[in-house]
Each structure stands twice: as C-alpha cells, then as structure tokens.
Design a protein around this motif. Structure first.
Motif, PDB file in Angstrom:
ATOM      1  N   ALA A   1       0.820  -1.215   0.000  1.00  0.00           N
ATOM      2  CA  ALA A   1       0.000   0.000   0.000  1.00  0.00           C
ATOM      3  C   ALA A   1       0.853   1.263   0.000  1.00  0.00           C
ATOM      4  N   GLY A   2       2.097   1.147   0.349  1.00  0.00           N
ATOM      5  CA  GLY A   2       2.990   2.304   0.384  1.00  0.00           C
ATOM      6  C   GLY A   2       4.298   1.966   1.055  1.00  0.00           C
ATOM      7  N   VAL A   3       5.199   2.945   1.059  1.00  0.00           N
ATOM      8  CA  VAL A   3       6.543   2.738   1.607  1.00  0.00           C
ATOM      9  C   VAL A   3       6.868   3.835   2.617  1.00  0.00           C
ATOM     10  N   TYR A   4       7.467   3.418   3.735  1.00  0.00           N
ATOM     11  CA  TYR A   4       7.991   4.330   4.751  1.00  0.00           C
ATOM     12  C   TYR A   4       9.481   4.521   4.476  1.00  0.00           C
ATOM     13  N   TRP A   5       9.988   5.689   4.822  1.00  0.00           N
ATOM     14  CA  TRP A   5      11.443   5.939   4.755  1.00  0.00           C
ATOM     15  C   TRP A   5      11.919   6.422   6.116  1.00  0.00           C
ATOM     16  N   TYR A   6      13.007   5.810   6.589  1.00  0.00           N
ATOM     17  CA  TYR A   6      13.598   6.151   7.881  1.00  0.00           C
ATOM     18  C   TYR A   6      15.082   6.472   7.701  1.00  0.00           C
ATOM     19  N   ARG A   7      15.611   7.252   8.633  1.00  0.00           N
ATOM     20  CA  ARG A   7      17.061   7.495   8.682  1.00  0.00           C
ATOM     21  C   ARG A   7      17.540   7.062  10.055  1.00  0.00           C
ATOM     22  N   TRP A   8      18.614   6.279  10.090  1.00  0.00           N
ATOM     23  CA  TRP A   8      19.207   5.859  11.356  1.00  0.00           C
ATOM     24  C   TRP A   8      20.067   6.987  11.876  1.00  0.00           C
ATOM     25  N   ASN A   9      19.731   7.469  13.064  1.00  0.00           N
ATOM     26  CA  ASN A   9      20.480   8.553  13.689  1.00  0.00           C
ATOM     27  C   ASN A   9      21.559   7.948  14.578  1.00  0.00           C
TER      28      ASN A   9
ATOM     29  N   SER B   1       0.493   4.252  -2.341  1.00  0.00           N
ATOM     30  CA  SER B   1       0.520   3.858  -3.755  1.00  0.00           C
ATOM     31  C   SER B   1      -0.128   4.905  -4.659  1.00  0.00           C
ATOM     32  N   LEU B   2      -0.924   5.818  -4.090  1.00  0.00           N
ATOM     33  CA  LEU B   2      -1.544   6.891  -4.884  1.00  0.00           C
ATOM     34  C   LEU B   2      -0.639   8.116  -4.975  1.00  0.00           C
ATOM     35  N   GLY B   3       0.504   8.070  -4.266  1.00  0.00           N
ATOM     36  CA  GLY B   3       1.457   9.181  -4.324  1.00  0.00           C
ATOM     37  C   GLY B   3       1.259  10.228  -3.237  1.00  0.00           C
ATOM     38  N   LYS B   4       0.311   9.998  -2.301  1.00  0.00           N
ATOM     39  CA  LYS B   4       0.075  10.942  -1.200  1.00  0.00           C
ATOM     40  C   LYS B   4       1.142  10.714  -0.129  1.00  0.00           C
ATOM     41  N   ALA B   5       1.737  11.812   0.334  1.00  0.00           N
ATOM     42  CA  ALA B   5       2.849  11.710   1.291  1.00  0.00           C
ATOM     43  C   ALA B   5       2.464  12.239   2.666  1.00  0.00           C
ATOM     44  N   THR B   6       2.983  11.550   3.700  1.00  0.00           N
ATOM     45  CA  THR B   6       2.849  11.999   5.085  1.00  0.00           C
ATOM     46  C   THR B   6       4.258  12.155   5.625  1.00  0.00           C
ATOM     47  N   TYR B   7       4.565  13.318   6.195  1.00  0.00           N
ATOM     48  CA  TYR B   7       5.930  13.622   6.642  1.00  0.00           C
ATOM     49  C   TYR B   7       6.060  13.482   8.147  1.00  0.00           C
ATOM     50  N   GLY B   8       7.280  13.165   8.596  1.00  0.00           N
ATOM     51  CA  GLY B   8       7.590  13.088  10.015  1.00  0.00           C
ATOM     52  C   GLY B   8       7.718  14.478  10.610  1.00  0.00           C
ATOM     53  N   ASP B   9       7.847  14.544  11.938  1.00  0.00           N
ATOM     54  CA  ASP B   9       7.983  15.837  12.628  1.00  0.00           C
ATOM     55  C   ASP B   9       9.257  16.544  12.185  1.00  0.00           C
ATOM     56  N   ASN B  10       9.166  17.829  11.917  1.00  0.00           N
ATOM     57  CA  ASN B  10      10.297  18.692  11.531  1.00  0.00           C
ATOM     58  C   ASN B  10      11.008  18.219  10.260  1.00  0.00           C
ATOM     59  N   ILE B  11      10.296  17.508   9.381  1.00  0.00           N
ATOM     60  CA  ILE B  11      10.874  17.057   8.113  1.00  0.00           C
ATOM     61  C   ILE B  11      10.388  17.986   7.007  1.00  0.00           C
ATOM     62  N   SER B  12      11.341  18.563   6.290  1.00  0.00           N
ATOM     63  CA  SER B  12      11.028  19.529   5.243  1.00  0.00           C
ATOM     64  C   SER B  12      10.444  18.850   4.007  1.00  0.00           C
ATOM     65  N   GLN B  13       9.297  19.352   3.545  1.00  0.00           N
ATOM     66  CA  GLN B  13       8.660  18.805   2.351  1.00  0.00           C
ATOM     67  C   GLN B  13       9.423  19.199   1.088  1.00  0.00           C
ATOM     68  N   ASP B  14      10.201  20.283   1.177  1.00  0.00           N
ATOM     69  CA  ASP B  14      11.011  20.709   0.033  1.00  0.00           C
ATOM     70  C   ASP B  14      12.242  19.825  -0.130  1.00  0.00           C
ATOM     71  N   LYS B  15      12.666  19.234   0.959  1.00  0.00           N
ATOM     72  CA  LYS B  15      13.897  18.442   0.953  1.00  0.00           C
ATOM     73  C   LYS B  15      13.652  16.996   0.522  1.00  0.00           C
ATOM     74  N   PHE B  16      12.581  16.370   1.028  1.00  0.00           N
ATOM     75  CA  PHE B  16      12.308  14.956   0.770  1.00  0.00           C
ATOM     76  C   PHE B  16      11.050  14.775  -0.076  1.00  0.00           C
ATOM     77  N   SER B  17      11.146  13.895  -1.060  1.00  0.00           N
ATOM     78  CA  SER B  17       9.965  13.516  -1.847  1.00  0.00           C
ATOM     79  C   SER B  17      10.135  12.074  -2.306  1.00  0.00           C
ATOM     80  N   VAL B  18       9.004  11.401  -2.515  1.00  0.00           N
ATOM     81  CA  VAL B  18       9.020  10.004  -2.954  1.00  0.00           C
ATOM     82  C   VAL B  18       8.289   9.896  -4.287  1.00  0.00           C
ATOM     83  N   HIS B  19       8.910   9.184  -5.214  1.00  0.00           N
ATOM     84  CA  HIS B  19       8.291   8.932  -6.517  1.00  0.00           C
ATOM     85  C   HIS B  19       8.094   7.431  -6.648  1.00  0.00           C
TER      86      HIS B  19
END
Length: 192
Positions: free
Chosen positions: A34-42, A56-74
């Motif tokens: 149904a979709g993919v999560y992306w994580y970064r190990w700190n 799968s429809l291309g709708k994105a949900t961002y984590g706290d303090n995550i810039s929408q200009d910086k990260f995008s998923v295709h």
C-alpha cells in the motif's frame, strides 16, 4: 519492531554526494504494498527517525520537523519500486536510509543506503594504460603455433624427466662406493 527483510532491496548501498546537490535512493519490492515508509538511522541518538510515508496513490505523510522541500518520494506504476529524492544536501543528512513496508504488524526494512555528504568530491581514480607498442605485429601461423606447442608437449618433457631421474639414481650407488673407498683409505692411513 523492525526487522530486515529480503522482500526489499535498496540501490545503491553507498552514496557519496556533494553539499547543495541532490541524490536518489531506489527501493525495490518483491510484491505490491500500500505504500513505503522511509527512515534514517540517527547514529548520535541511536534511533530511527521517521522521514516520510508515501502511499501507492502518491500521497505523502511527513515526520515531525521534516522539510517537504527536501524529501519527496516517486513511485513506479507497478507499485513495486519507490525512490526517495533528497535535495539541498548538507552534512546533517549523513546517515543510513532505510525503506520499509508494514506487514503482519511488523515494519520490514530494506538493505539500507549509507549517505555521506562532503563539500568536495574526491577525484576519480586515474586509470593507467599500458603504452602502445610501436613494433610491427608478427603474424603467427598455425604451423608455428604447432611447433611452439611441441617444445612444451608432455611427449617431450616426460621422457626427458624420466631419463634425468634414472641418471641420478644410477649415480647414487657410484657415489656410495666412492664414499666407502675414501673411508677405507682414510682408516688405512690412520692405522699406519
């Protein structure tokens, strides 16, 4: 809980990118989700930081303090390939990035992609080429090749090696006889 899975693979495994540039990490899935999560190990905090979820429809949900200009998923049309795009790279983006899917109340992780951001990329390794010979090429005929092979043929060196071995073995009794004669002579001289 998190666990790594063979259902997800990431390309590439390592990225070295330049400050203020952008990069892309591809996540390949073995089957549709149904979709993919992306994580970064700190590394400092020793925890996973949630970046973005893309359905799968291309709708994105961002984590706290995550810039929408910086990260995008295709996502691909097959819903088995998703790529994370990171723009305006900075040293704070260093880390290991994981794509993830939810299955049976578990988050399955991809293989991970280690991102390193540097101000100046190192130069590519220099490839040294052998100097081109200016001597004219000699043609080797099949007859010459056959004659060259003859010198190293087992039909030549096996009998040769056998005859050398026989010669060495025949010298052994002679050397032994000479040694005994010398000893007798030495004893005779010392007795007198």
């Amino acid at each position: 809980g998190f666990c790594t899975s063979l259902l997800l693979s990431q390309i590439p495994g390592h990225i070295l990118a330049q400050t203020n540039k952008k990069t892309e990490i591809i996540c390949e899935l073995r089957k549709e989700h149904a979709g993919v999560y992306w994580y970064r190990w700190n590394q400092k905090r020793q925890n996973f930081e949630f970046l973005i979820f893309s359905n799968s429809l291309g709708k994105a949900t961002y984590g706290d303090n995550i810039s929408q200009d910086k990260f995008s998923v295709h996502g691909g049309s097959s819903h088995t390939s998703y790529s994370l795009h990171i723009s305006q790279l900075h040293a704070s983006d260093n880390g290991t990035y994981y794509c993830s899917v939810s299955e049976s109340s578990q988050l399955l992780l991809g293989s991970g992609t280690q991102l390193g951001v540097v101000d100046v990329l190192p130069p590519p390794p220099k490839t040294t080429q052998a100097p081109v010979s200016k001597k004219p090429m000699r043609c080797v005929t099949k007859r010459k090749v056959a004659s060259m092979k003859g010198a190293c043929s087992p039909l030549v060196w096996v009998p040769l090696a056998a005859s050398v071995l026989v010669l060495l073995l025949s010298l052994f009794p002679t050397a032994h006889r000479l040694h005994r004669l010398r000893r007798r002579l030495w004893l005779r001289i010392h007795r007198q």
